[in-house]
Design an enzyme around this catalytic site. Sequence first.
Site, PDB file in Angstrom:
ATOM      1  N   ASP A   7      -3.743  -8.371  -2.565  1.00  0.00           N
ATOM      2  CA  ASP A   7      -2.742  -7.429  -2.647  1.00  0.00           C
ATOM      3  C   ASP A   7      -1.420  -8.109  -3.322  1.00  0.00           C
ATOM      4  OD1 ASP A   7      -0.981  -4.912  -2.170  1.00  0.00           O
ATOM      5  OD2 ASP A   7       0.334  -6.285  -1.110  1.00  0.00           O
ATOM      6  N   GLU A   9       3.078  -7.998  -4.716  1.00  0.00           N
ATOM      7  CA  GLU A   9       4.210  -7.523  -4.413  1.00  0.00           C
ATOM      8  C   GLU A   9       5.098  -7.649  -5.740  1.00  0.00           C
ATOM      9  OE1 GLU A   9       4.565  -5.354  -2.022  1.00  0.00           O
ATOM     10  OE2 GLU A   9       3.208  -6.023  -0.777  1.00  0.00           O
ATOM     11  N   GLU A  52      15.742  -1.280  -5.062  1.00  0.00           N
ATOM     12  CA  GLU A  52      14.484  -0.726  -4.497  1.00  0.00           C
ATOM     13  C   GLU A  52      13.575  -1.779  -4.074  1.00  0.00           C
ATOM     14  OE1 GLU A  52      14.408  -0.026  -9.035  1.00  0.00           O
ATOM     15  OE2 GLU A  52      15.940  -0.069  -7.377  1.00  0.00           O
ATOM     16  N   HIS A 150       6.621  -4.252   3.339  1.00  0.00           N
ATOM     17  CA  HIS A 150       5.439  -4.666   2.710  1.00  0.00           C
ATOM     18  C   HIS A 150       5.314  -6.218   2.452  1.00  0.00           C
ATOM     19  CE1 HIS A 150       3.978  -0.572   0.936  1.00  0.00           C
ATOM     20  NE2 HIS A 150       5.393  -0.700   1.386  1.00  0.00           N
ATOM     21  N   ASP A 155      -0.789  -7.236   4.327  1.00  0.00           N
ATOM     22  CA  ASP A 155      -1.427  -6.019   3.546  1.00  0.00           C
ATOM     23  C   ASP A 155      -2.902  -6.358   3.326  1.00  0.00           C
ATOM     24  OD1 ASP A 155       0.836  -4.515   3.948  1.00  0.00           O
ATOM     25  OD2 ASP A 155       1.467  -3.927   1.867  1.00  0.00           O
TER      26      ASP A 155
END
Length: 228
Positions: A7, A9, A52, A150, A155
């Site tokens: 994963d 980010e 965000e 997250h 994750d």
Amino acid sequence: MREIVLDTETTGLDPHDGHRIVEIGAVELRNHMPTGRTYHQYINPQRDMPAEALAVHGITEEFLADKPVFSDIAQAFLDFVDDARLVIHNAAFDMKFLNAELKWTNKPVLPWERAIDTLDIARKRFPGAQNSLDALCRRFNVDNSAREKHGALLDSEILAEVYLELIGGRQPDFALSVVSTTQVLTGSAGDYTPPARPRPLGARLTEAEAEAHRAFVAGLKDGGLWPA
């Protein structure tokens, strides 16, 4: 068979808009079993973190300021991944970012055919249903209570559990033969206990067969393992 559940980010949705990777997390599986080996790295994106992105990841620019840039960690990441299959939820997103970063550092890109997309598998198994990672955790009763923000490594660990459920469940100490990304032949071993049938199977013996068995057992007398 070696697989890497992975994963990332990022600061945004598209590397071609200048967005960068800020975190990579990965978990190693061998024959669909976690080995305990992981890879985790924060990365300085060398750009501002949009509001965000801060809200989703909880990672601040100050935290990332002293972290290495992608070019400094690219080879270590490739060494960990090596030639393993890559298990990713919404693989197109992560592969797009990883290959963009690798191209910018003149490193070999990851072939798209090595990616196993768990989102695609979930959509085929559960058409029309919600198939986000959180939704799949609820469906398979995978604990994701620690997932307040997250995080790439967390994750990846959660996705590894979900992936094993998607392909048929984890079966300890049994060699698995992969048929496809959506169908795996499995068998039971170790401490695995199959669930009880909702309705017991009825007897299939005829009365004549039952009487013959009783006569056979009675003939064993004291040396038999079963009472008459």
